[in-house]
Write an enzyme that holds these catalytic residues in place. Structure first.
Site, PDB file in Angstrom:
ATOM      1  CD  GLU A   1      16.223  28.872 -10.379  1.00  0.00           C
ATOM      2  OE1 GLU A   1      15.798  29.074  -9.043  1.00  0.00           O
ATOM      3  OE2 GLU A   1      16.241  27.309 -10.229  1.00  0.00           O
TER       4      GLU A   1
ATOM      5  CE  LYS B   1      19.498  25.368 -11.698  1.00  0.00           C
ATOM      6  NZ  LYS B   1      18.679  23.934 -11.753  1.00  0.00           N
TER       7      LYS B   1
ATOM      8  CE  LYS C   1      15.062  27.824  -5.044  1.00  0.00           C
ATOM      9  NZ  LYS C   1      15.323  26.804  -6.528  1.00  0.00           N
TER      10      LYS C   1
ATOM     11  CD  GLU D   1      12.561  23.214  -2.479  1.00  0.00           C
ATOM     12  OE1 GLU D   1      13.094  24.355  -3.370  1.00  0.00           O
ATOM     13  OE2 GLU D   1      13.638  22.941  -2.295  1.00  0.00           O
TER      14      GLU D   1
ATOM     15  CG  ASN E   1      12.624  20.729  -5.963  1.00  0.00           C
ATOM     16  OD1 ASN E   1      12.576  20.507  -6.802  1.00  0.00           O
ATOM     17  ND2 ASN E   1      13.046  21.531  -5.486  1.00  0.00           N
TER      18      ASN E   1
ATOM     19  CD  GLU F   1      10.573  24.891  -5.515  1.00  0.00           C
ATOM     20  OE1 GLU F   1       9.551  25.357  -4.367  1.00  0.00           O
ATOM     21  OE2 GLU F   1      11.613  24.609  -5.333  1.00  0.00           O
ATOM     22  CB  SER F   2      12.606  20.558  -9.751  1.00  0.00           C
ATOM     23  OG  SER F   2      13.735  21.237  -8.982  1.00  0.00           O
TER      24      SER F   2
HETATM   25  O1  LIG Z   1      19.322  22.224  -9.960  1.00  0.00           O
HETATM   26  C1  LIG Z   1      20.499  21.432  -8.564  1.00  0.00           C
HETATM   27  O2  LIG Z   1      21.552  20.671  -9.724  1.00  0.00           O
HETATM   28  C2  LIG Z   1      20.383  21.094  -7.397  1.00  0.00           C
HETATM   29  C3  LIG Z   1      21.297  20.619  -7.163  1.00  0.00           C
HETATM   30  C4  LIG Z   1      21.132  20.796  -5.662  1.00  0.00           C
HETATM   31  C5  LIG Z   1      20.145  21.463  -4.803  1.00  0.00           C
HETATM   32  C6  LIG Z   1      19.517  22.441  -5.265  1.00  0.00           C
HETATM   33  C7  LIG Z   1      19.223  22.608  -6.729  1.00  0.00           C
HETATM   34  N1  LIG Z   1      18.392  23.408  -7.715  1.00  0.00           N
HETATM   35  C8  LIG Z   1      17.603  23.547  -6.792  1.00  0.00           C
HETATM   36  C9  LIG Z   1      16.382  24.441  -7.419  1.00  0.00           C
HETATM   37  O3  LIG Z   1      15.522  23.816  -6.956  1.00  0.00           O
HETATM   38  C10 LIG Z   1      15.792  24.705  -9.244  1.00  0.00           C
HETATM   39  O4  LIG Z   1      17.220  24.960  -9.430  1.00  0.00           O
HETATM   40  C11 LIG Z   1      14.538  24.988  -9.103  1.00  0.00           C
HETATM   41  O5  LIG Z   1      14.021  24.332  -8.672  1.00  0.00           O
HETATM   42  C12 LIG Z   1      14.442  24.978 -11.080  1.00  0.00           C
HETATM   43  O6  LIG Z   1      15.146  23.684 -11.186  1.00  0.00           O
HETATM   44  P1  LIG Z   1      15.457  23.233 -13.322  1.00  0.00           P
HETATM   45  O7  LIG Z   1      14.230  23.407 -13.843  1.00  0.00           O
HETATM   46  O8  LIG Z   1      14.875  21.265 -13.167  1.00  0.00           O
HETATM   47  O9  LIG Z   1      16.473  23.531 -13.358  1.00  0.00           O
END
Ligand SMILES: O=C(O)c1ccccc1NCC(=O)[C@H](O)[C@H](O)COP(=O)(O)O
Length: 266
Positions: free
Chosen positions: A53, A55, A114, A163, A184, A214-215
């Site tokens: 991503e 970001k 996204k 999601e 997520n 995710e995340s």
């Molecule tokens: O990433 C955040 O801080 C966030 C805050 C509020 C709503 C959504 C958010 N993120 C969206 C996502 O789903 C992530 O960008 C994506 O899954 C990647 O996550 P990561 O690998 O932990 O950066």
């Protein structure tokens, strides 16, 4: 419906901005690159299917990452990412539709848009291969219905990643016709991250549905853990953006990852 006092103020602000965002553009006709085919190609090549991503920032990120999005995207693909995700939300994530356009023109892998799409017209902001719809955000006043948005996205040629964060949301996604489902690990009400979320939800995803963890995925051990929970692919932002981008992507796609279908038991 998510009550105001149950939701983090940053997320409330994201939702309010999403509901207010207007798009006046012609209807998109997307010529989508297949995400399931990209996952299969990565598997065949011995790579874990990772969506990396782009970001620039987020409510849980310190500061803004200044890396050029196209350079970041090219490094992700060079590192073996099967697909990319590009934030297009401007106010809280530093993204834009123009950034996605530039990235998609520079790579040949599928690109996920996204964003926090809550109304049909917002689908027309930019062409992408996949669009994200978030179950939790679509049960509020002033948003369109999930099933209607899935249909509207498919009519425009998009694939749709729906999601979820719980078994109940997974049921909603499947009832609405989702064929690509994300789980997520980040709780969008509290902004906490728990990799146990995918372990609880992914085993209930049918085998013919593509599942994406995710995340919060930062290490090869995390990748293995998500694969063992049944994820077909993973979405990784912060760990890769914190860099070095190409080497970090390479390390994650090279992790041990059992075939997800053998992990899901139904
Ligand atoms: O990433 C955040 O801080 C966030 C805050 C509020 C709503 C959504 C958010 N993120 C969206 C996502 O789903 C992530 O960008 C994506 O899954 C990647 O996550 P990561 O690998 O932990 O950066």
């Amino acid at each position: 419906m998510v009550a105001d006092d149950e939701i983090d103020p940053a997320v409330r602000s994201i939702l309010d901005a999403a509901r207010e965002r207007t798009v006046e553009a012609d209807r998109i006709a997307a010529d989508a690159r297949s995400l399931p085919d990209a996952f299969a190609a990565a598997r065949a090549d011995g790579r874990v299917p990772v969506i990396a991503e782009v970001k620039p920032t987020s409510p849980t990120t310190d500061g803004v990452r200044e890396t050029d999005p196209v350079a970041a995207a090219e490094a992700m693909v060079a590192g073996g990412a099967a697909a990319l995700s590009v934030l297009t939300e401007p106010e809280h994530f530093g993204g834009s539709p123009e950034t996605l356009d530039r990235v998609r023109a520079a790579v040949d892998v599928p690109v996920l848009r996204k964003d926090f799409v809550v109304r049909e017209a917002q689908l027309d902001a930019v062409a992408a291969d996949v669009v994200l719809l978030i179950v939790r955000f679509l049960d509020e006043t002033g948003t369109d219905d999930l099933a209607d948005l899935i249909d509207a996205a498919r009519e425009r040629g998009f694939q749709v990643l729906v999601e979820t964060h719980s078994r109940a949301e997974l049921d909603e996604a499947l009832d609405a016709g989702a064929t690509i489902v994300g789980v997520n690990n980040r709780d969008l009400a509290e902004l906490t991250v728990d990799l146990g979320t995918v372990e609880r939800v992914a085993p209930a995803i049918p085998e013919d549905v593509t599942s994406i963890a995710e995340s919060g995925i930062a290490t090869p051990d995390d990748v293995t853990r998500m694969c063992e929970a049944g994820a077909d692919g993973l979405l990784v932002g912060s760990a890769i953006m914190s860099g070095p981008i190409e080497a970090t992507t390479e390390r994650l796609v090279g992790a041990t990852c059992p075939d997800a279908e053998t992990e899901r038991t139904h």
